[in-house]
Design a protein around this motif. Structure first.
Motif, PDB file in Angstrom:
ATOM      1  N   ASP A   1      49.375 -68.752  66.779  1.00 17.52           N
ATOM      2  CA  ASP A   1      49.253 -67.973  65.546  1.00 17.52           C
ATOM      3  C   ASP A   1      50.004 -66.662  65.786  1.00 17.52           C
ATOM      4  O   ASP A   1      49.495 -65.760  66.451  1.00 17.52           O
ATOM      5  CB  ASP A   1      47.783 -67.713  65.228  1.00 17.52           C
ATOM      6  CG  ASP A   1      47.587 -66.981  63.916  1.00 17.52           C
ATOM      7  OD1 ASP A   1      48.543 -66.368  63.410  1.00 17.52           O
ATOM      8  OD2 ASP A   1      46.462 -67.033  63.393  1.00 17.52           O
ATOM      9  N   LEU A   2      51.238 -66.586  65.282  1.00 19.20           N
ATOM     10  CA  LEU A   2      52.063 -65.401  65.525  1.00 19.20           C
ATOM     11  C   LEU A   2      51.465 -64.095  65.007  1.00 19.20           C
ATOM     12  O   LEU A   2      51.492 -63.097  65.721  1.00 19.20           O
ATOM     13  CB  LEU A   2      53.468 -65.601  64.934  1.00 19.20           C
ATOM     14  CG  LEU A   2      54.384 -66.521  65.723  1.00 19.20           C
ATOM     15  CD1 LEU A   2      55.674 -66.770  64.950  1.00 19.20           C
ATOM     16  CD2 LEU A   2      54.682 -65.944  67.088  1.00 19.20           C
ATOM     17  N   PRO A   3      50.931 -64.055  63.778  1.00 18.96           N
ATOM     18  CA  PRO A   3      50.407 -62.779  63.273  1.00 18.96           C
ATOM     19  C   PRO A   3      49.319 -62.162  64.163  1.00 18.96           C
ATOM     20  O   PRO A   3      49.237 -60.953  64.295  1.00 18.96           O
ATOM     21  CB  PRO A   3      49.857 -63.125  61.890  1.00 18.96           C
ATOM     22  CG  PRO A   3      50.644 -64.325  61.470  1.00 18.96           C
ATOM     23  CD  PRO A   3      50.878 -65.100  62.745  1.00 18.96           C
ATOM     24  N   THR A   4      48.499 -63.004  64.786  1.00 17.54           N
ATOM     25  CA  THR A   4      47.427 -62.466  65.631  1.00 17.54           C
ATOM     26  C   THR A   4      47.774 -62.505  67.111  1.00 17.54           C
ATOM     27  O   THR A   4      47.061 -61.918  67.926  1.00 17.54           O
ATOM     28  CB  THR A   4      46.121 -63.267  65.432  1.00 17.54           C
ATOM     29  OG1 THR A   4      46.330 -64.617  65.875  1.00 17.54           O
ATOM     30  CG2 THR A   4      45.667 -63.232  63.988  1.00 17.54           C
ATOM     31  N   GLY A   5      48.847 -63.219  67.471  1.00 18.24           N
ATOM     32  CA  GLY A   5      49.209 -63.354  68.881  1.00 18.24           C
ATOM     33  C   GLY A   5      48.269 -64.270  69.640  1.00 18.24           C
ATOM     34  O   GLY A   5      48.160 -64.191  70.862  1.00 18.24           O
ATOM     35  N   THR A   6      47.606 -65.160  68.932  1.00 21.10           N
ATOM     36  CA  THR A   6      46.626 -66.046  69.560  1.00 21.10           C
ATOM     37  C   THR A   6      47.249 -67.396  69.895  1.00 21.10           C
ATOM     38  O   THR A   6      47.910 -68.010  69.065  1.00 21.10           O
ATOM     39  CB  THR A   6      45.424 -66.266  68.622  1.00 21.10           C
ATOM     40  OG1 THR A   6      44.857 -64.995  68.300  1.00 21.10           O
ATOM     41  CG2 THR A   6      44.371 -67.136  69.279  1.00 21.10           C
TER      42      THR A   6
ATOM     43  N   VAL B   1      49.808 -63.003  78.889  1.00 23.57           N
ATOM     44  CA  VAL B   1      48.429 -63.180  78.420  1.00 23.57           C
ATOM     45  C   VAL B   1      47.713 -61.851  78.641  1.00 23.57           C
ATOM     46  O   VAL B   1      47.688 -61.333  79.748  1.00 23.57           O
ATOM     47  CB  VAL B   1      47.702 -64.308  79.174  1.00 23.57           C
ATOM     48  CG1 VAL B   1      46.224 -64.322  78.818  1.00 23.57           C
ATOM     49  CG2 VAL B   1      48.329 -65.654  78.863  1.00 23.57           C
ATOM     50  N   VAL B   2      47.135 -61.309  77.570  1.00 25.44           N
ATOM     51  CA  VAL B   2      46.420 -60.041  77.642  1.00 25.44           C
ATOM     52  C   VAL B   2      44.949 -60.293  77.976  1.00 25.44           C
ATOM     53  O   VAL B   2      44.361 -59.586  78.789  1.00 25.44           O
ATOM     54  CB  VAL B   2      46.547 -59.264  76.318  1.00 25.44           C
ATOM     55  CG1 VAL B   2      45.755 -57.975  76.358  1.00 25.44           C
ATOM     56  CG2 VAL B   2      48.015 -58.991  76.010  1.00 25.44           C
ATOM     57  N   SER B   3      44.362 -61.298  77.332  1.00 26.27           N
ATOM     58  CA  SER B   3      42.949 -61.613  77.550  1.00 26.27           C
ATOM     59  C   SER B   3      42.622 -62.932  76.860  1.00 26.27           C
ATOM     60  O   SER B   3      43.446 -63.482  76.140  1.00 26.27           O
ATOM     61  CB  SER B   3      42.051 -60.511  76.968  1.00 26.27           C
ATOM     62  OG  SER B   3      42.181 -60.469  75.554  1.00 26.27           O
ATOM     63  N   ARG B   4      41.399 -63.385  77.067  1.00 23.19           N
ATOM     64  CA  ARG B   4      40.913 -64.494  76.248  1.00 23.19           C
ATOM     65  C   ARG B   4      40.608 -63.944  74.879  1.00 23.19           C
ATOM     66  O   ARG B   4      40.202 -62.806  74.737  1.00 23.19           O
ATOM     67  CB  ARG B   4      39.615 -65.077  76.840  1.00 23.19           C
ATOM     68  CG  ARG B   4      39.861 -66.056  77.945  1.00 23.19           C
ATOM     69  CD  ARG B   4      38.597 -66.805  78.222  1.00 23.19           C
ATOM     70  NE  ARG B   4      38.767 -67.728  79.336  1.00 23.19           N
ATOM     71  CZ  ARG B   4      38.074 -68.817  79.474  1.00 23.19           C
ATOM     72  NH1 ARG B   4      37.135 -69.117  78.599  1.00 23.19           N
ATOM     73  NH2 ARG B   4      38.278 -69.616  80.498  1.00 23.19           N
ATOM     74  N   ALA B   5      40.807 -64.766  73.876  1.00 23.20           N
ATOM     75  CA  ALA B   5      40.551 -64.306  72.497  1.00 23.20           C
ATOM     76  C   ALA B   5      39.121 -64.644  72.108  1.00 23.20           C
ATOM     77  O   ALA B   5      38.510 -65.507  72.639  1.00 23.20           O
ATOM     78  CB  ALA B   5      41.516 -64.981  71.544  1.00 23.20           C
TER      79      ALA B   5
END
Length: 70
Positions: A36-41, A66-70
């Motif tokens: 999901d590009l808009p959220t970076g998920t 990867v920044v973190s788990r969503a």
């Protein structure tokens, strides 16, 4: 089946998403990769749980972080 989502930094276009799908999708046991590009998920569905480090390495190989788990 296991589904895990991650926040990924740096993805801005469809090419970015395809690169991440390709690298993560190549990991053993991965069934599906949704970006999901808009959220970076990035959501990964696999047969068994995968190590976060394994996902992070694949995302890094695609050129993102990867920044973190969503």
């Amino acid at each position: 089946m296991t589904t895990t989502s991650y926040l990924v930094k740096g993805m801005t276009c469809d090419h970015c998403a395809q690169s991440v799908r390709s690298e993560v999708g190549g990991l053993a046991g991965v069934q599906r990769v949704d970006v999901d590009l808009p959220t970076g998920t990035v959501t990964v569905t696999s047969q068994n749980a995968l190590a976060d480090a394994e996902i992070a390495a694949a995302v890094d190989e695609a050129g993102y972080e990867v920044v973190s788990r969503a």
